[in-house]
Design a protein around this motif. Structure first.
Motif, PDB file in Angstrom:
ATOM      1  N   ALA A  22       0.888  -1.178  -0.111  1.00 14.80           N
ATOM      2  CA  ALA A  22       0.268  -0.031   0.097  1.00 14.80           C
ATOM      3  C   ALA A  22       0.787   1.315   0.118  1.00 14.80           C
ATOM      4  O   ALA A  22       0.629   2.366  -0.584  1.00 14.80           O
ATOM      5  CB  ALA A  22      -0.952  -0.171   1.303  1.00 14.80           C
ATOM      6  N   LEU A  23       1.878   1.270   0.661  1.00 19.97           N
ATOM      7  CA  LEU A  23       2.566   2.200   0.835  1.00 19.97           C
ATOM      8  C   LEU A  23       3.541   2.661  -0.659  1.00 19.97           C
ATOM      9  O   LEU A  23       3.768   3.779  -0.695  1.00 19.97           O
ATOM     10  CB  LEU A  23       3.776   2.294   1.818  1.00 19.97           C
ATOM     11  N   PHE A  24       3.892   1.516  -1.251  1.00 13.47           N
ATOM     12  CA  PHE A  24       4.560   1.679  -2.524  1.00 13.47           C
ATOM     13  C   PHE A  24       3.502   2.197  -3.538  1.00 13.47           C
ATOM     14  O   PHE A  24       3.951   2.973  -4.243  1.00 13.47           O
ATOM     15  CB  PHE A  24       5.013   0.340  -3.139  1.00 13.47           C
ATOM     16  N   ALA A  30       1.834   9.270  -6.017  1.00 10.51           N
ATOM     17  CA  ALA A  30       2.592  10.797  -5.735  1.00 10.51           C
ATOM     18  C   ALA A  30       3.381  11.187  -6.592  1.00 10.51           C
ATOM     19  O   ALA A  30       3.511  12.215  -7.144  1.00 10.51           O
ATOM     20  CB  ALA A  30       3.059  10.552  -4.328  1.00 10.51           C
ATOM     21  N   VAL A  31       4.420  10.066  -7.055  1.00  6.27           N
ATOM     22  CA  VAL A  31       5.329  10.649  -8.122  1.00  6.27           C
ATOM     23  C   VAL A  31       4.552  10.771  -9.445  1.00  6.27           C
ATOM     24  O   VAL A  31       4.951  11.837 -10.155  1.00  6.27           O
ATOM     25  CB  VAL A  31       6.370   9.293  -8.173  1.00  6.27           C
ATOM     26  N   LEU A  35       4.778  14.484 -11.353  1.00  7.45           N
ATOM     27  CA  LEU A  35       5.110  14.538 -12.844  1.00  7.45           C
ATOM     28  C   LEU A  35       4.196  14.981 -13.814  1.00  7.45           C
ATOM     29  O   LEU A  35       4.432  16.131 -14.449  1.00  7.45           O
ATOM     30  CB  LEU A  35       5.609  13.029 -13.480  1.00  7.45           C
ATOM     31  N   TYR A  36       2.969  14.813 -13.472  1.00  9.33           N
ATOM     32  CA  TYR A  36       1.926  15.299 -14.333  1.00  9.33           C
ATOM     33  C   TYR A  36       1.564  16.620 -14.090  1.00  9.33           C
ATOM     34  O   TYR A  36       1.520  17.735 -14.755  1.00  9.33           O
ATOM     35  CB  TYR A  36       0.653  14.526 -14.118  1.00  9.33           C
ATOM     36  N   SER A  37       1.917  17.159 -12.773  1.00  8.82           N
ATOM     37  CA  SER A  37       1.781  18.736 -12.472  1.00  8.82           C
ATOM     38  C   SER A  37       2.716  19.331 -13.029  1.00  8.82           C
ATOM     39  O   SER A  37       2.546  20.495 -13.383  1.00  8.82           O
ATOM     40  CB  SER A  37       1.546  18.665 -10.958  1.00  8.82           C
ATOM     41  N   SER A  38       3.892  18.841 -12.863  1.00  8.86           N
ATOM     42  CA  SER A  38       5.035  19.486 -13.293  1.00  8.86           C
ATOM     43  C   SER A  38       4.954  19.806 -14.843  1.00  8.86           C
ATOM     44  O   SER A  38       5.337  20.965 -15.354  1.00  8.86           O
ATOM     45  CB  SER A  38       6.549  18.880 -12.987  1.00  8.86           C
ATOM     46  N   LEU A  39       4.553  18.730 -15.492  1.00 10.75           N
ATOM     47  CA  LEU A  39       4.471  18.957 -16.906  1.00 10.75           C
ATOM     48  C   LEU A  39       3.563  19.944 -17.386  1.00 10.75           C
ATOM     49  O   LEU A  39       3.473  20.740 -18.652  1.00 10.75           O
ATOM     50  CB  LEU A  39       4.289  17.585 -17.702  1.00 10.75           C
TER      51      LEU A  39
END
Length: 320
Positions: A22-24, A30-31, A35-39
């Motif tokens: 679940a943590l993974f 989140a990663v 990535l989507y938000s940065s692009l």
């Protein structure tokens, strides 16, 4: 309950594994969101940047297809030359003759130790100074030369390792029925070793496809990756979109190679499964090169009838 390889997990271990899973998943989500938000923040996901590749064919016909054609041409030529050359060098390294084994080992170790990019640069210089190859064709020749020299040496080691991985009894049994050394290698060892070597050979073929990009980066060879640079400049700084398209094409090509290799390996393994048939003495005598040895009980030589057909003395026969 236990498995052959490990003990079955208890309740605490199961809970711990579920927690780590679940943590993974949360960390991966989140990663991806970052990535989507940065692009999106940098406007790299705007439709205007992806439109040339998703709503038209100009980019493919003008840039991608010519680059892909050159990539496949260089890779195909390199494969066609490197595979047989590597097989010859690998077999030569197993020769009983020092005058064959030592030069082959020197060639293999020399070219395997030099970076493929250095070989390409040397090839370009040699073709420019000592040949009449047109300047437009020199990058292709240099790329193919570098890929052949390097990958043939690597494939030679793969072939040698694949042959040495076979049980020694294979060669000894073949020689016992009168096969010559070249027949043992050609008829007995190589067909069996090919199945074992196939994954490593295909991995090297994938390396050949990817290493063609070195020619575009240094030698101005117009391959697929160099087409991405040209596209990103022409369509207005859509670097991420251009390289994403090229990366997907590379994925498709290399995944197709590995998938074909997996299918071929499974097919070869199924064909090589024993049918349970017992060889007769005449079957052995019919093998080319064994008649002079007397195999099969003819010509006053060794009578193998009791060994292969069975006469009640060996416990292996037609009735078994």
């Amino acid at each position: 309950m236990t498995s052959v390889l490990y003990d079955a997990q208890g309740p605490r271990a199961k809970r711990r594994n579920i927690l780590w899973t679940a943590l993974f998943v949360v960390a991966l989500a989140a990663v991806l969101w970052w990535l989507y938000s940065s692009l999106d923040e940098k406007h790299q996901l705007d439709w205007v940047l992806w439109k040339p590749y998703l709503s038209g064919t100009e980019a493919y016909s003008t840039y991608i297809w010519p680059g892909l054609e050159n990539t496949l041409k260089a890779a195909a030529l390199s494969m066609v030359i490197a595979l047989p050359l590597g097989a010859v060098l690998g077999i030569a390294r197993l020769s009983d003759h020092v005058w064959v084994r030592v030069p082959a080992a020197v060639v293999v170790e020399f070219f395997r130790a030099i970076p493929v990019l250095v070989l390409m640069i040397f090839g370009l210089a040699l073709y420019a100074q000592y040949t009449d190859v047109p300047s437009d064709d020199r990058p292709l020749y240099a790329v193919v030369t570098g890929l052949v020299l390097y990958n043939a040496s690597v494939l030679a080691e793969i072939v040698r390792a694949g042959i040495l991985s076979l049980p020694k009894g294979q060669a000894e049994a073949a020689m016992a029925i009168g096969l010559r050394k070249n027949q043992v290698m050609r008829v007995i060892l190589l067909p069996q070793a090919v199945t074992a070597m196939l994954p490593a050979i295909v991995s090297q073929l994938v390396v050949i496809v990817k290493d063609t990009a070195l020619g575009g980066a240094v030698l101005t060879f117009p391959e697929l990756l160099s087409a991405a640079n040209t596209m990103s400049g022409y369509y207005g700084a859509n670097t991420i979109a251009s390289f994403t398209v090229v990366a997907v094409i590379y994925l498709v090509i290399n995944f197709s190679l590995t998938s074909f290799a997996s299918w071929l390996e499974g097919r070869l393994r199924r064909r090589k499964k024993s049918t349970g048939a017992v060889l007769g003495a005449q079957d052995v005598a019919d093998i080319p090169g064994t008649a002079a040895t007397g195999a099969g009980g003819t010509g006053g030589g060794l009578d193998l009838t009791g060994l292969f057909v069975g006469d009640g003395r060996r416990g292996v026969g037609k009735d078994d």
